[in-house]
Design a protein around this motif. Structure first.
Motif, PDB file in Angstrom:
ATOM      1  N   ILE A   1     -62.603 -17.868 -15.744  1.00 34.19           N
ATOM      2  CA  ILE A   1     -61.561 -17.951 -14.653  1.00 34.19           C
ATOM      3  C   ILE A   1     -60.777 -19.485 -14.920  1.00 34.19           C
ATOM      4  N   ASP A   2     -61.937 -20.349 -14.838  1.00 34.46           N
ATOM      5  CA  ASP A   2     -61.597 -21.767 -15.121  1.00 34.46           C
ATOM      6  C   ASP A   2     -61.007 -22.131 -16.486  1.00 34.46           C
TER       7      ASP A   2
ATOM      8  N   THR B   1     -59.438 -20.018 -18.188  1.00 32.63           N
ATOM      9  CA  THR B   1     -58.005 -19.307 -18.618  1.00 32.63           C
ATOM     10  C   THR B   1     -56.868 -19.327 -17.548  1.00 32.63           C
ATOM     11  N   SER B   2     -57.472 -20.362 -16.592  1.00 33.28           N
ATOM     12  CA  SER B   2     -56.068 -20.570 -15.688  1.00 33.28           C
ATOM     13  C   SER B   2     -55.065 -21.701 -15.866  1.00 33.28           C
ATOM     14  N   LEU B   3     -54.154 -21.720 -15.460  1.00 30.63           N
ATOM     15  CA  LEU B   3     -53.291 -22.802 -16.042  1.00 30.63           C
ATOM     16  C   LEU B   3     -52.834 -23.596 -14.632  1.00 30.63           C
ATOM     17  N   GLY B   4     -52.852 -25.003 -14.717  1.00 29.34           N
ATOM     18  CA  GLY B   4     -52.167 -25.613 -13.443  1.00 29.34           C
ATOM     19  C   GLY B   4     -50.909 -25.343 -13.066  1.00 29.34           C
ATOM     20  N   TRP B   5     -50.540 -25.832 -12.073  1.00 25.86           N
ATOM     21  CA  TRP B   5     -49.084 -25.395 -11.486  1.00 25.86           C
ATOM     22  C   TRP B   5     -48.076 -26.283 -12.413  1.00 25.86           C
TER      23      TRP B   5
ATOM     24  N   THR C   1     -48.371 -26.847 -15.584  1.00 28.39           N
ATOM     25  CA  THR C   1     -48.256 -25.988 -16.946  1.00 28.39           C
ATOM     26  C   THR C   1     -47.283 -24.811 -16.535  1.00 28.39           C
ATOM     27  N   ARG C   2     -47.751 -24.067 -15.387  1.00 30.78           N
ATOM     28  CA  ARG C   2     -46.997 -22.855 -15.333  1.00 30.78           C
ATOM     29  C   ARG C   2     -45.543 -22.982 -15.415  1.00 30.78           C
TER      30      ARG C   2
ATOM     31  N   GLY D   1     -48.588 -14.780 -12.569  1.00 28.31           N
ATOM     32  CA  GLY D   1     -49.784 -14.091 -13.107  1.00 28.31           C
ATOM     33  C   GLY D   1     -49.383 -12.724 -13.645  1.00 28.31           C
TER      34      GLY D   1
ATOM     35  N   LYS E   1     -50.406  -9.673 -10.891  1.00 23.83           N
ATOM     36  CA  LYS E   1     -49.592  -9.720  -9.682  1.00 23.83           C
ATOM     37  C   LYS E   1     -48.170  -9.375 -10.152  1.00 23.83           C
TER      38      LYS E   1
END
Length: 88
Positions: A2-3, A5-9, A11-12, A64, A67
């Motif tokens: 999860i860490d 593949t997750s993007l920071g805000w 980057t999003r 995401g 969601k």
């Protein structure tokens, strides 16, 4: 996993802006190419469809994919989602 593949805000937001800008550009280009003699209608359909897909896909960066899909297929949005997907 999860860490990784997750993007920071930040980057999003950058991904959203870039994808939305590309979508708007493709839609605008498709509208301009509509007036090309001969293949204008086909070019319009291709670029306008790509623009719509990119614009819808830009919201995937903010919420995401899972969601986004869950919210699209909620009972209150189901008819609008089906109409949009069929029209693309």
């Amino acid at each position: 996993v999860i860490d990784a593949t997750s993007l920071g805000w930040g980057t999003r937001v950058k991904g959203f802006i870039a994808c939305f800008a590309i979508g708007c550009l493709c839609s605008l280009l498709g509208s301009c190419l509509l007036w090309v003699p001969g293949k204008g209608l086909m070019l319009f359909a291709v670029f306008y469809t790509l623009g719509n897909i990119a614009s819808i896909g830009s919201t995937l960066f903010l919420m995401g994919p899972m969601k986004q899909l869950k919210r699209m297929f909620e009972p209150t949005r189901l008819i609008a989602t089906i109409v949009m997907l069929v029209s693309i």
